[in-house]
Design a protein around this motif. Structure first.
Motif, PDB file in Angstrom:
ATOM      1  N   LEU A   1     -62.293   7.652 -26.522  1.00  0.00           N
ATOM      2  CA  LEU A   1     -61.911   8.324 -25.287  1.00  0.00           C
ATOM      3  C   LEU A   1     -60.876   7.520 -24.523  1.00  0.00           C
ATOM      4  O   LEU A   1     -59.928   8.064 -23.954  1.00  0.00           O
ATOM      5  N   THR A   2     -61.047   6.187 -24.536  1.00  0.00           N
ATOM      6  CA  THR A   2     -60.079   5.325 -23.860  1.00  0.00           C
ATOM      7  C   THR A   2     -58.707   5.458 -24.498  1.00  0.00           C
ATOM      8  O   THR A   2     -57.690   5.602 -23.823  1.00  0.00           O
ATOM      9  N   ALA A   3     -58.690   5.412 -25.847  1.00  0.00           N
ATOM     10  CA  ALA A   3     -57.416   5.537 -26.561  1.00  0.00           C
ATOM     11  C   ALA A   3     -56.777   6.882 -26.296  1.00  0.00           C
ATOM     12  O   ALA A   3     -55.568   6.992 -26.084  1.00  0.00           O
ATOM     13  N   THR A   4     -57.623   7.935 -26.289  1.00  0.00           N
ATOM     14  CA  THR A   4     -57.109   9.282 -26.037  1.00  0.00           C
ATOM     15  C   THR A   4     -56.515   9.382 -24.643  1.00  0.00           C
ATOM     16  O   THR A   4     -55.458   9.975 -24.435  1.00  0.00           O
ATOM     17  N   THR A   5     -57.213   8.763 -23.669  1.00  0.00           N
ATOM     18  CA  THR A   5     -56.727   8.794 -22.291  1.00  0.00           C
ATOM     19  C   THR A   5     -55.385   8.091 -22.173  1.00  0.00           C
ATOM     20  O   THR A   5     -54.458   8.570 -21.524  1.00  0.00           O
ATOM     21  N   VAL A   6     -55.275   6.930 -22.851  1.00  0.00           N
ATOM     22  CA  VAL A   6     -54.025   6.166 -22.810  1.00  0.00           C
ATOM     23  C   VAL A   6     -52.887   6.961 -23.412  1.00  0.00           C
ATOM     24  O   VAL A   6     -51.805   7.078 -22.843  1.00  0.00           O
ATOM     25  N   LEU A   7     -53.140   7.547 -24.600  1.00  0.00           N
ATOM     26  CA  LEU A   7     -52.095   8.310 -25.271  1.00  0.00           C
ATOM     27  C   LEU A   7     -51.721   9.548 -24.476  1.00  0.00           C
ATOM     28  O   LEU A   7     -50.559   9.921 -24.379  1.00  0.00           O
ATOM     29  N   ALA A   8     -52.748  10.208 -23.892  1.00  0.00           N
ATOM     30  CA  ALA A   8     -52.486  11.420 -23.122  1.00  0.00           C
ATOM     31  C   ALA A   8     -51.624  11.114 -21.916  1.00  0.00           C
ATOM     32  O   ALA A   8     -50.830  11.929 -21.470  1.00  0.00           O
ATOM     33  N   ALA A   9     -51.786   9.916 -21.377  1.00  0.00           N
ATOM     34  CA  ALA A   9     -51.004   9.530 -20.205  1.00  0.00           C
ATOM     35  C   ALA A   9     -49.596   9.103 -20.582  1.00  0.00           C
ATOM     36  O   ALA A   9     -48.788   8.774 -19.725  1.00  0.00           O
ATOM     37  N   GLY A  10     -49.290   9.061 -21.882  1.00  0.00           N
ATOM     38  CA  GLY A  10     -47.957   8.703 -22.326  1.00  0.00           C
ATOM     39  C   GLY A  10     -47.707   7.211 -22.345  1.00  0.00           C
ATOM     40  O   GLY A  10     -46.569   6.769 -22.382  1.00  0.00           O
ATOM     41  N   VAL A  11     -48.769   6.416 -22.297  1.00  0.00           N
ATOM     42  CA  VAL A  11     -48.625   4.962 -22.314  1.00  0.00           C
ATOM     43  C   VAL A  11     -48.813   4.461 -23.737  1.00  0.00           C
ATOM     44  O   VAL A  11     -49.819   4.755 -24.375  1.00  0.00           O
ATOM     45  N   HIS A  12     -47.853   3.703 -24.226  1.00  0.00           N
ATOM     46  CA  HIS A  12     -47.926   3.199 -25.589  1.00  0.00           C
ATOM     47  C   HIS A  12     -49.021   2.139 -25.689  1.00  0.00           C
ATOM     48  O   HIS A  12     -49.110   1.252 -24.837  1.00  0.00           O
ATOM     49  N   PRO A  13     -49.872   2.212 -26.713  1.00  0.00           N
ATOM     50  CA  PRO A  13     -50.898   1.181 -26.892  1.00  0.00           C
ATOM     51  C   PRO A  13     -50.263  -0.208 -26.959  1.00  0.00           C
ATOM     52  O   PRO A  13     -49.176  -0.382 -27.499  1.00  0.00           O
ATOM     53  N   GLY A  14     -50.926  -1.192 -26.420  1.00  0.00           N
ATOM     54  CA  GLY A  14     -50.398  -2.548 -26.422  1.00  0.00           C
ATOM     55  C   GLY A  14     -49.830  -2.966 -25.082  1.00  0.00           C
ATOM     56  O   GLY A  14     -49.326  -4.083 -24.931  1.00  0.00           O
ATOM     57  N   LYS A  15     -49.915  -2.084 -24.095  1.00  0.00           N
ATOM     58  CA  LYS A  15     -49.345  -2.379 -22.778  1.00  0.00           C
ATOM     59  C   LYS A  15     -49.937  -3.656 -22.177  1.00  0.00           C
ATOM     60  O   LYS A  15     -49.204  -4.511 -21.669  1.00  0.00           O
ATOM     61  N   GLU A  16     -51.267  -3.773 -22.243  1.00  0.00           N
ATOM     62  CA  GLU A  16     -51.916  -4.932 -21.632  1.00  0.00           C
ATOM     63  C   GLU A  16     -51.462  -6.231 -22.283  1.00  0.00           C
ATOM     64  O   GLU A  16     -51.245  -7.241 -21.610  1.00  0.00           O
ATOM     65  N   SER A  17     -51.300  -6.199 -23.609  1.00  0.00           N
ATOM     66  CA  SER A  17     -50.862  -7.396 -24.327  1.00  0.00           C
ATOM     67  C   SER A  17     -49.449  -7.793 -23.911  1.00  0.00           C
ATOM     68  O   SER A  17     -49.151  -8.974 -23.711  1.00  0.00           O
ATOM     69  N   ILE A  18     -48.573  -6.793 -23.759  1.00  0.00           N
ATOM     70  CA  ILE A  18     -47.188  -7.075 -23.358  1.00  0.00           C
ATOM     71  C   ILE A  18     -47.142  -7.595 -21.926  1.00  0.00           C
ATOM     72  O   ILE A  18     -46.410  -8.543 -21.613  1.00  0.00           O
ATOM     73  N   GLU A  19     -47.935  -6.994 -21.051  1.00  0.00           N
ATOM     74  CA  GLU A  19     -47.973  -7.456 -19.662  1.00  0.00           C
ATOM     75  C   GLU A  19     -48.473  -8.894 -19.568  1.00  0.00           C
ATOM     76  O   GLU A  19     -47.997  -9.684 -18.749  1.00  0.00           O
ATOM     77  N   LYS A  20     -49.410  -9.241 -20.429  1.00  0.00           N
ATOM     78  CA  LYS A  20     -50.003 -10.575 -20.393  1.00  0.00           C
ATOM     79  C   LYS A  20     -49.107 -11.626 -21.037  1.00  0.00           C
ATOM     80  O   LYS A  20     -48.912 -12.718 -20.478  1.00  0.00           O
ATOM     81  N   SER A  21     -48.543 -11.294 -22.199  1.00  0.00           N
ATOM     82  CA  SER A  21     -47.809 -12.300 -22.981  1.00  0.00           C
ATOM     83  C   SER A  21     -46.301 -12.117 -22.970  1.00  0.00           C
ATOM     84  O   SER A  21     -45.566 -12.959 -23.495  1.00  0.00           O
ATOM     85  N   GLY A  22     -45.823 -10.999 -22.409  1.00  0.00           N
ATOM     86  CA  GLY A  22     -44.393 -10.739 -22.447  1.00  0.00           C
ATOM     87  C   GLY A  22     -43.970 -10.172 -23.788  1.00  0.00           C
ATOM     88  O   GLY A  22     -44.790  -9.985 -24.695  1.00  0.00           O
ATOM     89  N   TYR A  23     -42.695  -9.886 -23.927  1.00  0.00           N
ATOM     90  CA  TYR A  23     -42.175  -9.324 -25.178  1.00  0.00           C
ATOM     91  C   TYR A  23     -41.422 -10.407 -25.938  1.00  0.00           C
ATOM     92  O   TYR A  23     -40.510 -11.046 -25.407  1.00  0.00           O
ATOM     93  N   LYS A  24     -41.801 -10.613 -27.187  1.00  0.00           N
ATOM     94  CA  LYS A  24     -41.218 -11.671 -28.006  1.00  0.00           C
ATOM     95  C   LYS A  24     -40.425 -11.121 -29.186  1.00  0.00           C
ATOM     96  O   LYS A  24     -40.249 -11.802 -30.195  1.00  0.00           O
ATOM     97  N   GLY A  25     -39.974  -9.887 -29.058  1.00  0.00           N
ATOM     98  CA  GLY A  25     -39.220  -9.290 -30.153  1.00  0.00           C
ATOM     99  C   GLY A  25     -40.132  -8.619 -31.156  1.00  0.00           C
ATOM    100  O   GLY A  25     -41.282  -8.264 -30.851  1.00  0.00           O
ATOM    101  N   PRO A  26     -39.658  -8.443 -32.387  1.00  0.00           N
ATOM    102  CA  PRO A  26     -40.435  -7.735 -33.407  1.00  0.00           C
ATOM    103  C   PRO A  26     -41.839  -8.280 -33.633  1.00  0.00           C
ATOM    104  O   PRO A  26     -42.737  -7.524 -34.008  1.00  0.00           O
ATOM    105  N   GLU A  27     -42.052  -9.567 -33.396  1.00  0.00           N
ATOM    106  CA  GLU A  27     -43.395 -10.109 -33.627  1.00  0.00           C
ATOM    107  C   GLU A  27     -44.414  -9.464 -32.686  1.00  0.00           C
ATOM    108  O   GLU A  27     -45.588  -9.307 -33.037  1.00  0.00           O
ATOM    109  N   THR A  28     -43.970  -9.066 -31.495  1.00  0.00           N
ATOM    110  CA  THR A  28     -44.861  -8.344 -30.584  1.00  0.00           C
ATOM    111  C   THR A  28     -45.176  -6.960 -31.138  1.00  0.00           C
ATOM    112  O   THR A  28     -46.327  -6.520 -31.138  1.00  0.00           O
TER     113      THR A  28
END
Length: 464
Positions: free
Chosen positions: A16-43
C-alpha cells in the motif's frame, strides 16, 4: 498462525505504501536521495542494477550500430553519427570531436563545438567508451529529470586542459526523475543538424502534431526496453537499437485503423504518413563549401530552411531498404515488389567537397571554418584525423559537389488536415502517378472523380 498474519499485514502495508508513492507520482528512492544526495549512476543502480553498463550498448551511447538495409556498406561495421559522412552534417564524432575552436580573428574569442555535444556522457568517457569510468559518466538525469538545469550541461576545460561536458547532478534534479518528457528528448533532437528545426524539420507541440495534442510524449510511441529505443524506418536514419516502431503496430493503430473499408484498403500500399503528414519543414539545402559569418563573428555553413509545415513532401515507393551513393541517399522500392508503400519524404540537398581521385564524399572538421570560414582547412584536418594518404593534396584538389538525401516524414501528424480522396486522385493531385510507375491507362482511372464522387458528395452533405 499469528506470525503469518503479521507477515501478510506487513507485506500489504508495504504494498500500500509503494502504491501510494507511485500514485502520487513520486519515484521510489526519494528518501535515499534526500539523505545521501545524488552520486550519478551509482545512485540509480541501487534500484536499477546493471542499467549503466547496459546503456553503454545502446545507440544513444555508441552513436552507431550495424546496419543491414543500406547498400554499399560493410555489414560487419557499425555506422552512425560516430563515423558517417553525408551532407546534412558533413562532420561526425570522430573528425568533429567536441573541442575549443581557434579564436576568431575578428573578436579574439573562441567557443566549444563538436558533433558529440549531445552525447550523454562527460566527454572524458566519450562515444562508444566502455568500462567502469564510462558507466560512472552516464548522464541519467539529462533524459530522466524534469527539473534538469541545462545551463550546467556545457563544455569546459578541467585542470588538465581536457574538455569536459558538464552535468547537473544536483539533488534537486535527481528528485524530479521519471519518464522522459518531450523537452528531455527535444533538447537534442530538435536542434540536430545545426539548429532548431534544421534536420528533421518538425516541432512536437499540440499545435503541430495530433499525438502531442492528445497529451502524448515521445516515449509513448518510442517505448524503450533496457534503454533500447525503437525507431521508424528512414533512409537517412541508419543507426538503430534493433527494435522498430510503426503506426500499424497492434499497440498503436493496427493494420485497419479506419472505420472506412476503402481507406483501410489503401493501407496495404500507402504509408500512414502519406495522408497524415502532408507537410514537413526544416533545412532543404546547405553549402559546406561556403560558410557565412554570423552576428557573433563566427561562421556557419550557408543554410536554407523552412518552418515546420511549410514544405510539401515528395512521394516514392519505399520497402525499407536504402540506395546509398556519394551523390544520393534515398528509398529503394517499386510498385511491383510486393513490399513497398508510397511514402512521403523531404528532399534535402547538400554541397560539400569530394575527393578528386576517388569521387568519394569528404568530411570536414568544423573548428577552422567556424573560426574564420576556411573550409579547405576543415577538410585537411578531417583527412589527417582519418589517416588519409596525402591529406594536403586531397584538401587542395577537393572538388565541390552535391548530394541529395531523402528524409522520412514521420512527425507533424494531423487528423483534421489529412489528405483525402480528391487530394491525390485528381489530375493536379499531390501524387505524381507517372513517376510512381503507373501506366497512362491506369492514371486516367486513378485521376477520375468516378473513384470518389459518391463518397465525397455524401461527406460534403454531412459537413455542410
Amino acid at each position: 498462525m499469528m506470525k503469518m498474519t503479521k507477515a501478510i499485514a506487513a507485506a500489504l502495508g508495504l504494498a500500500l505504501t509503494a502504491t501510494t508513492v507511485l500514485a502520487a507520482g513520486v519515484h521510489p528512492g526519494k528518501e535515499s536521495i534526500e539523505k545521501s544526495g545524488y552520486k550519478g549512476p551509482e545512485t540509480c543502480e541501487e534500484c536499477h542494477p546493471g542499467s549503466a553498463k547496459g546503456f553503454l550498448d545502446t545507440v544513444h551511447w555508441k552513436h552507431a550500430s550495424k546496419v543491414t538495409n543500406v547498400e554499399g556498406i560493410d555489414a560487419k561495421v557499425e555506422y552512425g553519427m560516430k563515423n558517417r559522412i553525408y551532407v546534412m552534417c558533413n562532420g561526425n564524432d570522430i573528425v568533429n570531436n567536441l573541442k575549443e575552436i581557434p579564436k576568431s580573428p575578428v573578436t579574439g574569442k573562441s567557443k566549444f563545438s563538436g558533433c558529440n555535444t549531445c552525447h550523454p556522457g562527460n566527454h572524458l568517457s566519450d562515444v562508444g567508451s566502455t568500462g567502469a569510468a564510462a558507466e560512472a559518466a552516464v548522464d541519467c538525469l539529462v533524459c530522466h529529470s524534469t527539473d534538469y538545469d541545462f545551463r550546467q550541461r556545457k563544455p569546459f576545460k578541467n585542470e588538465k586542459g581536457e574538455v569536459v561536458m558538464g552535468q547537473d547532478r544536483s539533488t534537486k534534479a535527481a528528485l524530479a526523475i521519471g519518464k522522459p518528457t518531450v523537452k528531455n528528448c527535444m533538447v537534442c533532437h530538435e536542434a540536430a543538424g545545426g539548429g532548431v528545426i534544421v534536420k528533421r524539420g518538425f516541432s512536437f507541440t499540440k499545435d503541430t502534431d495530433a499525438h502531442a495534442a492528445k497529451g502524448m510524449v515521445c516515449v509513448d510511441c518510442h517505448k524503450a526496453k533496457d534503454h533500447k529505443m525503437p525507431t521508424g524506418h528512414d533512409p537517412n536514419n541508419w543507426a538503430n537499437d534493433g527494435v522498430f516502431v510503426s503506426c500499424a503496430d497492434t499497440s498503436c493503430h493496427g493494420v485497419k485503423p479506419h472505420k472506412d473499408a476503402d481507406l483501410n484498403r489503401h493501407c496495404a500500399k500507402i504509408a500512414c504518413q502519406t495522408c497524415h503528414i502532408p507537410r514537413t519543414g526544416g533545412a532543404f539545402a546547405k553549402d559546406f563549401t561556403v560558410w557565412e559569418q554570423t552576428p557573433d563573428k563566427f561562421y556557419e555553413p550557408t543554410t536554407l530552411k523552412k518552418e515546420a509545415n511549410e514544405t510539401t513532401p515528395v512521394y516514392a515507393w519505399y520497402n525499407g531498404t536504402v540506395k546509398n551513393t556519394p551523390h544520393f541517399i534515398g528509398p529503394k522500392g517499386s510498385k511491383k515488389d510486393g513490399k513497398s508503400k508510397i511514402t512521403p519524404f523531404k528532399i534535402f540537398q547538400g554541397k560539400a567537397y569530394y575527393n578528386k581521385q576517388t569521387g568519394e564524399l569528404l568530411s570536414m572538421d568544423f573548428a577552422q571554418p567556424m573560426s574564420d570560414g576556411d573550409t579547405r582547412a576543415g577538410v585537411l584536418s578531417a583527412a589527417k584525423t582519418l589517416g588519409l594518404k596525402n591529406p594536403e593534396k586531397i584538401a587542395k584538389e577537393a572538388v565541390p559537389g552535391w548530394q541529395t538525401i531523402y528524409f522520412g516524414s514521420n512527425h507533424l501528424v494531423t487528423k483534421t488536415k489529412a489528405l483525402y480522396c480528391a487530394n491525390c486522385h485528381a489530375p493536379n493531385g499531390v501524387l505524381n502517378f507517372k513517376d510512381l510507375g503507373y501506366s497512362d491507362k491506369e492514371i486516367v482511372k486513378l485521376t477520375s472523380p468516378e473513384l470518389f464522387m459518391e463518397k465525397l458528395a455524401q461527406k460534403q452533405k454531412e459537413e455542410w
